[in-house]
Design an enzyme around this catalytic site. Structure first.
Site, PDB file in Angstrom:
ATOM      1  N   GLN A 123       0.811  -1.218   0.000  1.00  0.00           N
ATOM      2  CA  GLN A 123       0.000   0.000   0.000  1.00  0.00           C
ATOM      3  C   GLN A 123       0.841   1.263   0.000  1.00  0.00           C
ATOM      4  O   GLN A 123       0.339   2.346  -0.319  1.00  0.00           O
ATOM      5  CB  GLN A 123      -0.927   0.012   1.216  1.00  0.00           C
ATOM      6  CG  GLN A 123      -0.205   0.211   2.542  1.00  0.00           C
ATOM      7  CD  GLN A 123      -1.114   0.092   3.735  1.00  0.00           C
ATOM      8  OE1 GLN A 123      -1.510  -1.024   4.091  1.00  0.00           O
ATOM      9  NE2 GLN A 123      -1.453   1.225   4.346  1.00  0.00           N
ATOM     10  N   CYS A 129      -5.194   0.613   3.357  1.00  0.00           N
ATOM     11  CA  CYS A 129      -5.229  -0.804   3.732  1.00  0.00           C
ATOM     12  C   CYS A 129      -6.601  -1.418   3.508  1.00  0.00           C
ATOM     13  O   CYS A 129      -6.730  -2.579   3.115  1.00  0.00           O
ATOM     14  CB  CYS A 129      -4.801  -0.968   5.184  1.00  0.00           C
ATOM     15  SG  CYS A 129      -5.807  -0.017   6.364  1.00  0.00           S
ATOM     16  N   HIS A 273      -6.270  -1.090  11.243  1.00  0.00           N
ATOM     17  CA  HIS A 273      -5.623  -1.585  10.024  1.00  0.00           C
ATOM     18  C   HIS A 273      -6.438  -2.713   9.412  1.00  0.00           C
ATOM     19  O   HIS A 273      -6.850  -3.650  10.114  1.00  0.00           O
ATOM     20  CB  HIS A 273      -4.219  -2.077  10.367  1.00  0.00           C
ATOM     21  CG  HIS A 273      -3.395  -2.503   9.193  1.00  0.00           C
ATOM     22  ND1 HIS A 273      -3.236  -1.728   8.065  1.00  0.00           N
ATOM     23  CD2 HIS A 273      -2.667  -3.641   8.968  1.00  0.00           C
ATOM     24  CE1 HIS A 273      -2.452  -2.361   7.192  1.00  0.00           C
ATOM     25  NE2 HIS A 273      -2.105  -3.519   7.722  1.00  0.00           N
ATOM     26  N   ASN A 293      -0.891  -9.311   4.809  1.00  0.00           N
ATOM     27  CA  ASN A 293      -0.783  -7.873   5.008  1.00  0.00           C
ATOM     28  C   ASN A 293      -0.540  -7.185   3.657  1.00  0.00           C
ATOM     29  O   ASN A 293      -0.389  -7.856   2.627  1.00  0.00           O
ATOM     30  CB  ASN A 293       0.362  -7.570   5.983  1.00  0.00           C
ATOM     31  CG  ASN A 293       0.207  -6.240   6.680  1.00  0.00           C
ATOM     32  OD1 ASN A 293      -0.638  -5.420   6.311  1.00  0.00           O
ATOM     33  ND2 ASN A 293       1.029  -5.994   7.689  1.00  0.00           N
TER      34      ASN A 293
END
Length: 331
Positions: A123, A129, A273, A293
């Site tokens: 990102q 995110c 997040h 992630n």
């Protein structure tokens, strides 16, 4: 122990060869870190050295996880939070929670191994995110339905899922996966990343919404499901069915420097997040959720983290709050 490590590190500044300085230089070269002048280099070096001490001190405890240097090693915790634009998660308007109770839960699941997960993305310096979590869940849902793995456009969500364009999210300033699922429904699907590439990681801002790309018909979201919160059983049933979007707290130092293993450290449940749960399993008697992630493959286990799973970590919300706000799209 920490005092001893600090003393050793300080003495190394003046030792022959300056071992820590050599390691710091290799780290800077690896991650392309450039310095405007020697003053800035020294400032970053001191932060890197403090993190190096913290990494060694933590790893000496022989925990279920290890820490290590990554692209965030030259930052203190405040700079790290700013670099990812980490901010408090805005509470969502929750639909009546549902869970796929008719779905059989197995001992382990890995949607990446099944081919339902695209490569790890980055990102960059944009609080987007939520868009990566959204596309990840959509990619998994479409793969399960069609057998084809597409990589969908985060940039389209960042640029177009805004109040101006009939959405509710905020580009690089955060958003909610449920809002994004609803926008994709209104838009009759999402474009491919190849046709609408991600640039906000470098520009640090959203751009003008482009309407020239064609949406993939299979990506048209029919609805989305909010998983029953604070329940390992409901969450495992959902992950058994498909990859699931979740919000976690990711602004703590051990999370910043996570390298490998089942993460059982203190990370809190103040959600900030968006990530993607792609499976669960066990290692050496420790149960975990496997999470993708959006910080590139340089962080964690090639871009993934395994979070502790089960009653021991379910003190209301699960490890890092993973059980508090989970959802997935139906296509």
């Amino acid at each position: 122990m920490r005092l001893l490590l600090q003393l050793i590190a300080s003495l190394s500044l003046f030792s022959v060869g300056r071992t820590d300085d050599v390691l710091f230089s290799k780290w800077a070269d690896r991650f392309g870190i450039q310095f405007a002048n020697e003053t800035q280099r020294y400032t970053v070096y001191r932060k890197w050295l403090d993190n190096d001490i913290f990494i060694r001190e933590t790893n000496l405890r022989n925990l279920s996880y290890t820490l290590g240097h990554n692209q965030f090693s030259g930052m203190d915790i405040a700079e790290f939070r700013q670099s990812r634009n980490i901010r408090p998660y805005i509470p969502r308007s929750v639909q009546p929670p549902q869970s796929p109770v008719d779905y059989m839960v197995s001992d382990s699941v890995d949607w990446e191994a099944k081919g339902a997960v695209s490569p790890v993305k980055d990102q960059g310096q944009c609080g987007s995110c939520w868009s990566f979590s959204t596309t990840g869940a959509l990619e998994g849902a479409v793969f399960i339905k069609t057998g084809k793995l597409y990589s969908f456009s985060e940039q389209q969500l960042v640029d177009c899922d805004t109040f101006k364009n009939g959405g509710k999210d905020h580009g690089c300033n955060g958003g909610l996966m449920d809002n994004a699922f609803a926008w994709i429904d209104k838009n009759n699907g999402l474009c491919l990343e190849a046709d609408y590439p991600y640039v906000s990681g470098k520009t640090q801002t959203a751009g003008t919404c482009q309407t020239t790309c064609s949406t993939i018909s299979a990506s048209d979201v029919q609805t989305y499901v909010d998983v029953e919160p604070k329940s390992d059983d409901a969450f495992m049933q959902a992950v058994s069915k498909q990859p699931v979007s979740v919000a976690i707290e990711a602004d703590q130092r051990e999370f910043q420097l996570y390298k490998s293993g089942v993460f059982t450290g203190t990370c809190g449940t103040n959600l900030d997040h968006g990530v993607l749960t792609v499976g669960y399993g066990s290692e050496n008697g420790l149960d975990y959720y496997r999470v993708k992630n959006s910080w590139s493959t340089s962080w964690g286990e090639k871009g993934y983290i395994r979070l502790g799973r089960g009653v021991k970590y379910n003190n209301g919300g699960g490890q890092c709050g993973i059980l508090m706000s989970a959802s997935y799209p139906l296509v």
